[in-house]
Design an enzyme around this catalytic site. Structure first.
Site, mmCIF file in Angstrom:
data_model
loop_
_atom_site.group_PDB
_atom_site.id
_atom_site.type_symbol
_atom_site.label_atom_id
_atom_site.label_comp_id
_atom_site.label_asym_id
_atom_site.label_seq_id
_atom_site.Cartn_x
_atom_site.Cartn_y
_atom_site.Cartn_z
ATOM 1 N N THR A 137 1.061 -1.189 0.015
ATOM 2 C CA THR A 137 -0.066 -0.115 -0.029
ATOM 3 C C THR A 137 0.811 1.259 0.012
ATOM 4 O OG1 THR A 137 -1.401 1.478 1.210
ATOM 5 C CG2 THR A 137 -0.118 -0.538 2.437
ATOM 6 N N CYS A 146 -1.603 4.817 -5.503
ATOM 7 C CA CYS A 146 -2.422 4.098 -4.842
ATOM 8 C C CYS A 146 -2.325 2.706 -5.457
ATOM 9 C CB CYS A 146 -3.732 4.611 -4.637
ATOM 10 S SG CYS A 146 -4.988 3.296 -3.884
#
Length: 234
Positions: A83, A196
């Site tokens: 992430t 992202c």
């Protein structure tokens, strides 16, 4: 081959992409039926997401630090945090273990430098686009970062949490993302970071003439290189 420790689940939609890309990378490098040695700790993203929006980053650091310790105990030689946003607590994770963490922003900046990029757009969660933990890390490598205007940031953030993390891929959202990407190029960005790990599910290089740098793919590639060669760049 080193054993990779993946901290995933944020969201699992992108964690499965990491798993696929890493195993494909090892197979391509070694041939035959080779695959990656890895261990995966997948968190409950609902818990993490709630803490993010409450601003309780210490609590998220504790959860991910515990995950990192579990991976180290399971035999991981290094960590990959699957992430971008949660690299906000990368230092706390590093402090929790004795094995290295491959930082996604450093991996991305290495590729940007190799591509000769000195000004880059950034898409990600609101936390990633607006807070210093990510922007400063890229800019420390001598690369200027351009982020969308407020309305663009709001759009990008909401699509991530309300659609992509739920596995929803909407053509209208792709079109809106492409408009944001074009606006960043108009402001001088030589490329755009898909900052992202879910954005690559929505937008690919074939969708735009602007050069895209998918952090999921970059991070996975560097994980493979480190696992096989003990280094992340030429």
């Amino acid at each position: 081959m080193k054993t990779i420790g993946l901290i995933g689940g944020m969201s699992w939609e992108s964690s499965q992409t990491y798993y696929r890309l890493i195993n494909q990378g090892v197979r391509d490098a070694l041939g035959g039926l080779h695959s990656a040695r890895l261990v995966l700790y997948s968190v409950d993203f609902a818990e993490i997401e709630a803490l993010q929006h409450q601003g309780d980053w210490d609590a998220t650091a504790k959860i991910l630090g515990d995950a990192a310790q579990s991976l180290e105990a399971a035999g991981a030689d290094f960590l990959v945090l699957c992430t971008n946003t949660m690299h906000k607590v990368a230092v706390q994770i590093e402090q929790a273990v004795s094995i290295p963490l491959l930082h996604i922003a450093d991996a991305t900046a290495t590729v940007l430098r190799q591509a000769g990029v000195t000004s880059v757009g950034l898409l990600g969660t609101r936390f990633t686009m607006e807070q210093a933990f990510y922007l400063d890390r890229i800019q420390e490598h001598g690369i200027q970062v351009v982020v969308p205007e407020q309305s663009g940031r709001d759009l990008v953030h909401s699509v991530i949490y309300e659609e992509l993390c739920r596995g929803e891929i909407r053509p209208e959202s792709r079109s809106e993302y492409l408009e944001v990407i074009a606006s960043l190029a108009d402001r001088g960005a030589q490329g755009v970071i898909l900052g992202c790990t879910e954005i690559g599910l929505l937008v690919q290089a074939a969708d735009t003439e602007v050069r895209l740098f998918d952090t999921t793919a970059i991070h996975a590639q560097q994980a493979v290189r480190f696992a096989l060669e003990g280094k992340v760049s030429e």
